[in-house]
Design a protein around this motif. Structure first.
Motif, PDB file in Angstrom:
ATOM      1  N   LEU A   1      35.654  61.682  18.490  1.00  0.00           N
ATOM      2  CA  LEU A   1      35.011  61.836  19.791  1.00  0.00           C
ATOM      3  C   LEU A   1      33.495  61.897  19.674  1.00  0.00           C
ATOM      4  O   LEU A   1      32.774  61.153  20.351  1.00  0.00           O
ATOM      5  N   TRP A   2      33.006  62.788  18.829  1.00  0.00           N
ATOM      6  CA  TRP A   2      31.556  62.992  18.702  1.00  0.00           C
ATOM      7  C   TRP A   2      30.927  62.018  17.704  1.00  0.00           C
ATOM      8  O   TRP A   2      29.847  61.475  17.937  1.00  0.00           O
ATOM      9  N   GLY A   3      31.614  61.770  16.607  1.00  0.00           N
ATOM     10  CA  GLY A   3      31.047  60.912  15.581  1.00  0.00           C
ATOM     11  C   GLY A   3      31.020  59.451  15.965  1.00  0.00           C
ATOM     12  O   GLY A   3      30.102  58.711  15.573  1.00  0.00           O
ATOM     13  N   ARG A   4      32.005  58.990  16.737  1.00  0.00           N
ATOM     14  CA  ARG A   4      32.078  57.577  17.115  1.00  0.00           C
ATOM     15  C   ARG A   4      31.592  57.341  18.543  1.00  0.00           C
ATOM     16  O   ARG A   4      30.788  56.452  18.788  1.00  0.00           O
TER      17      ARG A   4
ATOM     18  N   LEU B   1      35.341  55.583  26.797  1.00  0.00           N
ATOM     19  CA  LEU B   1      35.086  56.980  26.460  1.00  0.00           C
ATOM     20  C   LEU B   1      36.249  57.875  26.888  1.00  0.00           C
ATOM     21  O   LEU B   1      36.606  58.819  26.173  1.00  0.00           O
ATOM     22  N   VAL B   2      36.832  57.592  28.045  1.00  0.00           N
ATOM     23  CA  VAL B   2      38.014  58.351  28.469  1.00  0.00           C
ATOM     24  C   VAL B   2      39.158  58.134  27.489  1.00  0.00           C
ATOM     25  O   VAL B   2      39.878  59.079  27.121  1.00  0.00           O
TER      26      VAL B   2
ATOM     27  N   ILE C   1      42.693  60.226  23.105  1.00  0.00           N
ATOM     28  CA  ILE C   1      43.202  60.112  21.734  1.00  0.00           C
ATOM     29  C   ILE C   1      42.787  61.323  20.904  1.00  0.00           C
ATOM     30  O   ILE C   1      43.585  61.896  20.146  1.00  0.00           O
ATOM     31  N   SER C   2      41.532  61.718  21.046  1.00  0.00           N
ATOM     32  CA  SER C   2      41.038  62.877  20.315  1.00  0.00           C
ATOM     33  C   SER C   2      41.774  64.148  20.722  1.00  0.00           C
ATOM     34  O   SER C   2      42.117  64.983  19.872  1.00  0.00           O
TER      35      SER C   2
END
Length: 341
Positions: free
Chosen positions: A55-58, A219-220, A225-226
């Motif tokens: 989520l944050w890294g990609r 992004l959603v 997935i995250s």
């Protein structure tokens, strides 16, 4: 999910990863019962770190409430197995489904509304506080401050195949297998065309949008997935620890996962795994001496990481390798390339 050809560096990483898995698989046979249990919990939290790195890294979506999904997955298994008399697998489906629905609803209303950066982070932190209050107040379902005790161990029964994975050695191997499977799936995901689009959105969403991509939808999707992966790790935690409590929805836990990803290296997948396992073991050892010391150490480590390791440990390693492999730039080299010295 079409995959490009493996590069030489990826082959080396896969070989090293396979060797690391073999070494980790031997831990239950050479370690004490406490060390095996502690390492099992660290492996499960490694999956949690992997979910946040996606989520944050990609996608570069910063959230301060990622522990919501870990806690929902854990409580889903706890409620399903103790109150509904369901199996662990059914509780896993319940927990992951609830987490992904929450992520889909929150992501749709916020991301499609253009909420980004610190605004998104603050709102997700508010959702975390609301969820913690719900877990504390809804005593008939969640057990209140005490939580839910006596969660049965993991027992899988599928297509006539039964496996009791409740003992410490079997649960450790299950956690290791789940970590390997989650890492491989995440790695294959980021190597696809979708992974490239997600990386482009993370670098410059405005440019990606004008290239024709529905950035909010992507992004959603990665948010859902995250959340599902985080709930999966929470379900494993509930089935192996045997107890859940409202502390799973704490701000400290959401802060810890940010630290793991930041120190390990955003977007590297492997770095956050290593950082999560290392810091979890350090926390377990420090907390055995003083429970108040670890939050102070956590804050100091976060400040040091922000100031000295903006790309994480993996980024520092890559910079060291590139600096050794680059030839020094001289006046003769510049003139030979057609430029002015």
């Amino acid at each position: 999910m079409r995959q490009p050809a493996l590069s030489s560096s990826e082959r080396r990483v896969l070989c090293l990863g396979g060797l690391a898995v073999v070494c980790l698989a031997a831990v239950p046979w050479f370690s004490s019962s406490y060390a095996t249990t502690a390492m099992r919990d660290a492996l499960i939290l490694g999956i949690f770190a992997l979910s946040y790195d996606l989520l944050w890294g990609r996608g570069m979506v910063l959230t301060l409430g990622h522990a919501v999904f870990f806690g929902v997955g854990a409580y889903g298994v706890a409620i399903a197995t103790t109150q509904l008399q369901w199996s662990w697998l059914q509780g896993l489906i319940l927990g992951m489904g609830a987490a992904m629905v929450i992520a889909g609803a929150v992501g749709y209303f916020l991301l499609y509304a253009g909420v980004r950066l610190h605004f998104f982070a603050v709102i997700t932190m508010a959702i975390l506080l609301i969820t913690r209050q719900l877990a504390t107040s809804w005593q008939s379902v969640t057990g209140g401050d005490v939580g839910i005790l006596g969660i049965p161990g993991i027992h899988l029964s599928l297509l006539g195949w039964d496996a009791d994975l409740s003992d410490e050695r079997s649960s450790y191997l299950l956690a290791l297998a789940a970590l390997v499977l989650s890492t491989v799936l995440a790695w294959r995901l980021v190597r696809t065309r979708y992974g490239l689009v997600l990386a482009a959105i993370g670098m410059n969403e405005f440019r990606a949008k004008h290239c024709g991509f529905d950035t909010s939808w992507h992004l959603v999707l990665v948010f859902v997935i995250s959340a599902g992966l985080a709930a999966f790790s929470g379900a494993l935690y509930a089935g192996t620890a045997g107890v859940v409590a409202p502390d799973l929805f704490s701000i400290l836990m959401s802060t810890e996962v940010i630290l793991w990803v930041a120190v390990g290296g955003r977007g590297t997948l492997v770095g956050p795994l290593i950082a999560a396992i290392f810091f979890t073991r350090v926390q377990q050892e420090v907390s055995s001496y003083s429970t108040d010391l670890w939050p102070l150490m956590l804050g100091v480590l976060f400040l040091v990481c922000v100031l000295t390791l903006p790309q994480g440990i993996v980024g520092l390693f890559h910079r060291m390798r590139s600096s050794k492999g680059e030839a020094p730039v001289t006046k003769d080299a510049v003139a030979g390339a057609g430029g002015e010295p």
